[in-house]
Design a protein around this motif. Structure first.
Motif, PDB file in Angstrom:
ATOM      1  N   VAL B  50      35.395  26.371  77.089  1.00 30.46           N
ATOM      2  CA  VAL B  50      35.234  24.945  77.593  1.00 30.46           C
ATOM      3  C   VAL B  50      36.147  24.870  78.934  1.00 30.46           C
ATOM      4  O   VAL B  50      37.363  25.140  78.853  1.00 30.46           O
ATOM      5  N   HIS B  51      35.560  24.433  79.861  1.00 32.07           N
ATOM      6  CA  HIS B  51      36.132  24.064  81.139  1.00 32.07           C
ATOM      7  C   HIS B  51      36.041  22.615  81.362  1.00 32.07           C
ATOM      8  O   HIS B  51      35.197  21.986  81.206  1.00 32.07           O
ATOM      9  N   ARG B  52      37.201  22.067  81.727  1.00 33.09           N
ATOM     10  CA  ARG B  52      37.243  20.614  82.036  1.00 33.09           C
ATOM     11  C   ARG B  52      36.696  20.470  83.558  1.00 33.09           C
ATOM     12  O   ARG B  52      37.254  21.262  84.411  1.00 33.09           O
ATOM     13  N   ILE B  53      35.783  19.597  83.779  1.00 28.98           N
ATOM     14  CA  ILE B  53      35.119  19.342  85.293  1.00 28.98           C
ATOM     15  C   ILE B  53      35.190  18.054  85.404  1.00 28.98           C
ATOM     16  O   ILE B  53      35.340  17.216  84.766  1.00 28.98           O
ATOM     17  N   ASP B  54      35.307  17.734  86.750  1.00 22.42           N
ATOM     18  CA  ASP B  54      35.445  16.500  87.273  1.00 22.42           C
ATOM     19  C   ASP B  54      34.132  15.630  87.071  1.00 22.42           C
ATOM     20  O   ASP B  54      34.150  14.245  86.841  1.00 22.42           O
ATOM     21  N   THR B  55      33.082  16.144  87.127  1.00 19.52           N
ATOM     22  CA  THR B  55      31.798  15.614  86.909  1.00 19.52           C
ATOM     23  C   THR B  55      31.606  15.048  85.471  1.00 19.52           C
ATOM     24  O   THR B  55      32.002  15.468  84.490  1.00 19.52           O
ATOM     25  N   PRO B  56      31.369  13.531  85.487  1.00 19.89           N
ATOM     26  CA  PRO B  56      31.439  12.910  83.913  1.00 19.89           C
ATOM     27  C   PRO B  56      30.189  13.289  83.294  1.00 19.89           C
ATOM     28  O   PRO B  56      29.270  12.411  82.790  1.00 19.89           O
ATOM     29  N   THR B  57      30.105  14.587  82.887  1.00 22.67           N
ATOM     30  CA  THR B  57      28.965  15.049  82.148  1.00 22.67           C
ATOM     31  C   THR B  57      29.174  16.300  81.251  1.00 22.67           C
ATOM     32  O   THR B  57      30.228  16.834  81.387  1.00 22.67           O
ATOM     33  N   VAL B  58      28.445  16.436  80.361  1.00 23.37           N
ATOM     34  CA  VAL B  58      28.486  17.879  79.618  1.00 23.37           C
ATOM     35  C   VAL B  58      27.384  18.954  79.923  1.00 23.37           C
ATOM     36  O   VAL B  58      26.210  18.424  79.843  1.00 23.37           O
ATOM     37  N   ARG B  59      27.751  20.017  80.600  1.00 27.97           N
ATOM     38  CA  ARG B  59      26.729  20.826  80.827  1.00 27.97           C
ATOM     39  C   ARG B  59      27.264  22.322  80.197  1.00 27.97           C
ATOM     40  O   ARG B  59      28.206  22.685  79.944  1.00 27.97           O
ATOM     41  N   ILE B  60      25.979  23.050  79.913  1.00 27.45           N
ATOM     42  CA  ILE B  60      26.139  24.273  79.332  1.00 27.45           C
ATOM     43  C   ILE B  60      25.927  25.201  80.483  1.00 27.45           C
ATOM     44  O   ILE B  60      24.783  25.467  81.217  1.00 27.45           O
ATOM     45  N   ALA B  89      33.008   8.403  72.983  1.00 30.00           N
ATOM     46  CA  ALA B  89      34.050   7.653  72.093  1.00 30.00           C
ATOM     47  C   ALA B  89      35.150   7.592  72.600  1.00 30.00           C
ATOM     48  O   ALA B  89      35.804   6.616  72.130  1.00 30.00           O
ATOM     49  N   LEU B  90      35.717   8.679  73.406  1.00 29.49           N
ATOM     50  CA  LEU B  90      37.203   8.488  74.052  1.00 29.49           C
ATOM     51  C   LEU B  90      37.137   7.827  75.454  1.00 29.49           C
ATOM     52  O   LEU B  90      37.989   7.694  75.735  1.00 29.49           O
ATOM     53  N   GLY B  91      35.722   7.552  75.771  1.00 27.61           N
ATOM     54  CA  GLY B  91      35.656   7.044  77.358  1.00 27.61           C
ATOM     55  C   GLY B  91      36.343   7.918  78.293  1.00 27.61           C
ATOM     56  O   GLY B  91      37.012   7.416  79.099  1.00 27.61           O
ATOM     57  N   LEU B  92      36.235   9.235  78.092  1.00 25.21           N
ATOM     58  CA  LEU B  92      36.626  10.110  79.067  1.00 25.21           C
ATOM     59  C   LEU B  92      36.080  10.108  80.374  1.00 25.21           C
ATOM     60  O   LEU B  92      34.766  10.009  80.619  1.00 25.21           O
ATOM     61  N   GLN B  93      36.904  10.374  81.417  1.00 20.88           N
ATOM     62  CA  GLN B  93      36.354  10.153  82.918  1.00 20.88           C
ATOM     63  C   GLN B  93      35.831  11.614  83.119  1.00 20.88           C
ATOM     64  O   GLN B  93      34.877  11.649  84.143  1.00 20.88           O
ATOM     65  N   HIS B  94      36.359  12.564  82.713  1.00 18.81           N
ATOM     66  CA  HIS B  94      36.005  13.843  83.170  1.00 18.81           C
ATOM     67  C   HIS B  94      34.840  14.415  82.131  1.00 18.81           C
ATOM     68  O   HIS B  94      34.495  13.805  81.131  1.00 18.81           O
ATOM     69  N   GLY B  95      34.372  15.588  82.747  1.00 24.14           N
ATOM     70  CA  GLY B  95      33.220  16.155  81.858  1.00 24.14           C
ATOM     71  C   GLY B  95      33.820  17.534  81.286  1.00 24.14           C
ATOM     72  O   GLY B  95      35.021  18.136  81.626  1.00 24.14           O
ATOM     73  N   PHE B  96      32.782  18.325  80.714  1.00 26.85           N
ATOM     74  CA  PHE B  96      33.084  19.604  80.003  1.00 26.85           C
ATOM     75  C   PHE B  96      31.977  20.658  80.329  1.00 26.85           C
ATOM     76  O   PHE B  96      30.745  20.069  80.664  1.00 26.85           O
ATOM     77  N   GLU B  97      32.280  22.006  80.625  1.00 30.01           N
ATOM     78  CA  GLU B  97      31.251  22.799  81.007  1.00 30.01           C
ATOM     79  C   GLU B  97      31.659  23.893  79.826  1.00 30.01           C
ATOM     80  O   GLU B  97      32.494  24.444  79.887  1.00 30.01           O
ATOM     81  N   LEU B  98      30.491  24.374  79.328  1.00 33.14           N
ATOM     82  CA  LEU B  98      30.707  25.300  78.180  1.00 33.14           C
ATOM     83  C   LEU B  98      29.989  26.634  78.415  1.00 33.14           C
ATOM     84  O   LEU B  98      28.744  26.596  78.963  1.00 33.14           O
ATOM     85  N   THR B  99      30.510  27.642  77.965  1.00 33.61           N
ATOM     86  CA  THR B  99      29.995  28.988  77.861  1.00 33.61           C
ATOM     87  C   THR B  99      30.035  29.308  76.309  1.00 33.61           C
ATOM     88  O   THR B  99      31.263  29.485  75.693  1.00 33.61           O
ATOM     89  N   LEU B 100      28.796  29.547  75.568  1.00 32.94           N
ATOM     90  CA  LEU B 100      28.988  29.928  74.432  1.00 32.94           C
ATOM     91  C   LEU B 100      28.797  31.484  74.176  1.00 32.94           C
ATOM     92  O   LEU B 100      27.981  32.055  74.777  1.00 32.94           O
TER      93      LEU B 100
END
Lengths: 329, 329
Positions: B50-60, B89-100
Motif C-alpha cells: 500500500v502506498h500513501r498517495i496525495d490523491t483523495p482516492t483508493v486505486r489499484i 470513516a477517518l476522514g482521511l485527506q490522502h488516498g491509497f494505491e494498492l498492489t495485490l
C-alpha cells in the motif's frame, strides 16, 4: 501419643429399602441455548420418596404438595417413566413405589416435571446394589422428560443432575463454570403455560440468519462464563430465536423483561417454556431489586407471582433424610 | 559495571509512505460455526503493498500472482472497498494505491478475498498517523468482505486480524484458546466454487431441530477448546446444518472426508464455502497422513490438489518488508 484402639465391627450387609431426594427448580434454555443449556435455582424444589418393593413394577403411591392433578399411572408420569426405564435397562427384579411431594408448579417454566423425574432417579439410584453415576442417570431422565414435554431435551434434567450451569446434549452432560457471585432472579407469575403449548409456538420454518445470530450469542455467553467476563455475557444473552415467538404467551413480557434490564441484568428472557421470566445479574443486590420490579410488572396485568433469587450455580439434586425416616432391612 | 552512556538522538518525525502486509489463508465456519468461527492456516497467503498517495482516492495499481481476473475498480475489490471505508470513516485527506500479490486461489474456500482485504488494511493502518487496533479494523474488513460474498460475515477476516481460532460476531472478535499441538489439514482441489454459488445452496427454510443439534455441537467444540479436551471436540465437530446442503458441490466429498476421519481426525468438513476440505487433528503426524489421503481421494475423480498442514492456531496478518523497500518521507 498412642493411636486409639481400632475396633472393627462387622455388620451384616444392609440394604436400603427407601430413600428420599430433592431436586431444585431450573431455568431451561437460558435464552440462547434452546433445549441444551440450563441451570438450577435453589429455593423451590420437588421431593420424591422411593420405596423398594418386591413387586416387579413401578407404582405411584401418592402425589402431594402444590400439584395434585398429575397422572398416577407410572408410565404417564415423568418420575414413573424414568424409573420404568431404569428398571428395564438394568434388568432389576424388584420394583419401586414413589411418593411425590411437589414444590414446583407445573406449567411454570421452572422444570417442575423434570425435578420429580430427577429426584425419583436419585432416590431410586441409592437403593441399587451398585448405584450409577449422575451422568449415567441422564438417559433415564430424558425418558421421563419426554413423557411430559414430548421431546428428549436435557436442559432441565441435566443441570438438576449435575448442579450449576450445564450443557446438555443428546448424549452427554457438561458443566460450564460460572462465577459464584452471579445471581439469577426468577419470577413465576400465577398463570399456567403448558409445555406443549409453548412448544407449539415454535412450529414453522426458520431462516439461517436467525441461527447465525443466535449461535453467535450462545458462543458469547459460553465464552463469558469460561472467561469470567460479564461483558461478554451482557453482549450475548439475547434470545433472537425463541423469545420473539413465545413472548406473546407471557403476559406483559416486554415490561417484565425491561424491569430486569433496568436493574443491570446481564440479560433476561423466558425461563424454559414460560411463563416464568429470569434475569442474570453480576451482583446479588441487583437481582433482588430486579425480582421486585419484575413482580410489579406482572402485577400491572393483575398477576401475582413468586420470586426466587439465588446463585446461577444452583445445587444438584441430593439425597435427604426421609420425613418418616429411612427403613432398612 | 557502569551503565552504558545513554545517547538520545532526536530524529525529525518520519512518515511512512508505503507498507506491505501478509494475511494467511483461513478455514471459515470450522464446520459448526457458520459465519462466526474461523482460524488461520500458515502456508498460503496474500500480500498487499500500500502506498500513501496525495490523491483523495483508493486505486489499484496491479494484481499479481495466482489470480489476475479480479476487479481493478477499487469499489468492486475487497481490498479497495475496505480501504475506501477506512478513508471515509477517518476522514482521511490522502488516498491509497494498492498492489495485490495473490497467493490464495479465489473460489477455493480458503479466504482468498478476505486475505487481500485484511492485508491491505494492516498495511494501510501502518501508514496512519494514529494506527488503529486490530479489533478496530474489523468493521472495515467486513465492508470489504461484503463486496466479495454479499454478506458481512467475519469468520475469515476475523481470524486473519487476530490470529488463531476466532469467534467473529457482528460486532466483535474474540480469540478462542486452542492447544498449540492441534493441527489442521487443508486440501484444496483445483476446481473453483464461487462463494455466491456456495451460498445459494443454503437458500430455503430450516427446522428448529437442526439448530438445536448444530448449536450443541458448536458448544461442545468451544468447550473442548477452552478445556483442552480433544474428546469434546471429537464429539462436537460435526456440521449437521450446512455440510449436508453443500456437500454435493464438492467433488467426491464423502470419500475425502472419510480419508480425514480414517486418520484420527477430530472432525472434518468443508472449509468456508468449499471446495477445500479441512480436518482437525490432535497430532501433526496424523494431519500429514490425512492430507495425503485426502489428496488421493480428490485424485480419484481426476482432481489435483494442494495440501496445507499447519497448527490450528495460525498466524495473524502482519507487516513485512516491502519487496522494493519501504520509502519514507
Amino acid at each position: 501419643m498412642n493411636a486409639p484402639l481400632a475396633v472393627k465391627v462387622t455388620m451384616p450387609p444392609q440394604r436400603l429399602l427407601s430413600a428420599c431426594a430433592v431436586a431444585y427448580a431450573s431455568v431451561g434454555n437460558v435464552g440462547v441455548g434452546f433445549d441444551i443449556l440450563g441451570h438450577c435455582v435453589a429455593g423451590a424444589s420437588d421431593q420424591v420418596e422411593v420405596h423398594r418393593i418386591d413387586t416387579p413394577t413401578v407404582r405411584i403411591a401418592a402425589i402431594k404438595g402444590c400439584v395434585e392433578v398429575l397422572p398416577m399411572d407410572a408410565a404417564q408420569n415423568t418420575a414413573g417413566a424414568a424409573l420404568m426405564a431404569l428398571r428395564k435397562a438394568l434388568g432389576l427384579q424388584h420394583g419401586f413405589e414413589l411418593t411425590l411431594h411437589k414444590g414446583i408448579a407445573l406449567g411454570s417454566g421452572m422444570g417442575g416435571s423434570a425435578a420429580s423425574c430427577v429426584a425419583a432417579l436419585v432416590a431410586a439410584n441409592a437403593l441399587l446394589e451398585r448405584p450409577l453415576s449422575r451422568e449415567s442417570l441422564y438417559g433415564f431422565a430424558l425418558e421421563g422428560e419426554a413423557v411430559a414435554s414430548g421431546g428428549r431435551h436435557g436442559d432441565n434434567v441435566g443441570p438438576m443432575l449435575l448442579g450449576g450451569l450445564v450443557l446438555a446434549t443428546r448424549d452427554r452432560l457438561l458443566r460450564i463454570p460460572v462465577p459464584p457471585t452471579w445471581h439469577c432472579a426468577l419470577v413465576h407469575p400465577h398463570v399456567v403455560l403448558e409445555t406443549r403449548k409453548a412448544r407449539a409456538a415454535l412450529a414453522g420454518d426458520y431462516a439461517l440468519s436467525e441461527f447465525v445470530a443466535q449461535s453467535a450469542n450462545l458462543a458469547l455467553v459460553l465464552a463469558g462464563c469460561w472467561q469470567n467476563d460479564a461483558e461478554l455475557v451482557r453482549e450475548g444473552l439475547k434470545d433472537v430465536l425463541v423469545e420473539p415467538r413465545r413472548a406473546p404467551l407471557v403476559p406483559n413480557f416486554a415490561r417484565v423483561k425491561q424491569a430486569a434490564m433496568d436493574h443491570n441484568a446481564l440479560g433476561a428472557s423466558i425461563s424454559g417454556g414460560g411463563p416464568s421470566v429470569f434475569g442474570w445479574f453480576e451482583h446479588h443486590a441487583d437481582a433482588e431489586a430486579a425480582a421486585h420490579a419484575m413482580r410489579s410488572a406482572f402485577n400491572e396485568v393483575g398477576l401475582d407471582s413468586d420470586t426466587l433469587v439465588a446463585p446461577v450455580e444452583g445445587p444438584a439434586a441430593q439425597l435427604i433424610p426421609c420425613i418418616e425416616g429411612e427403613r432398612q432391612a
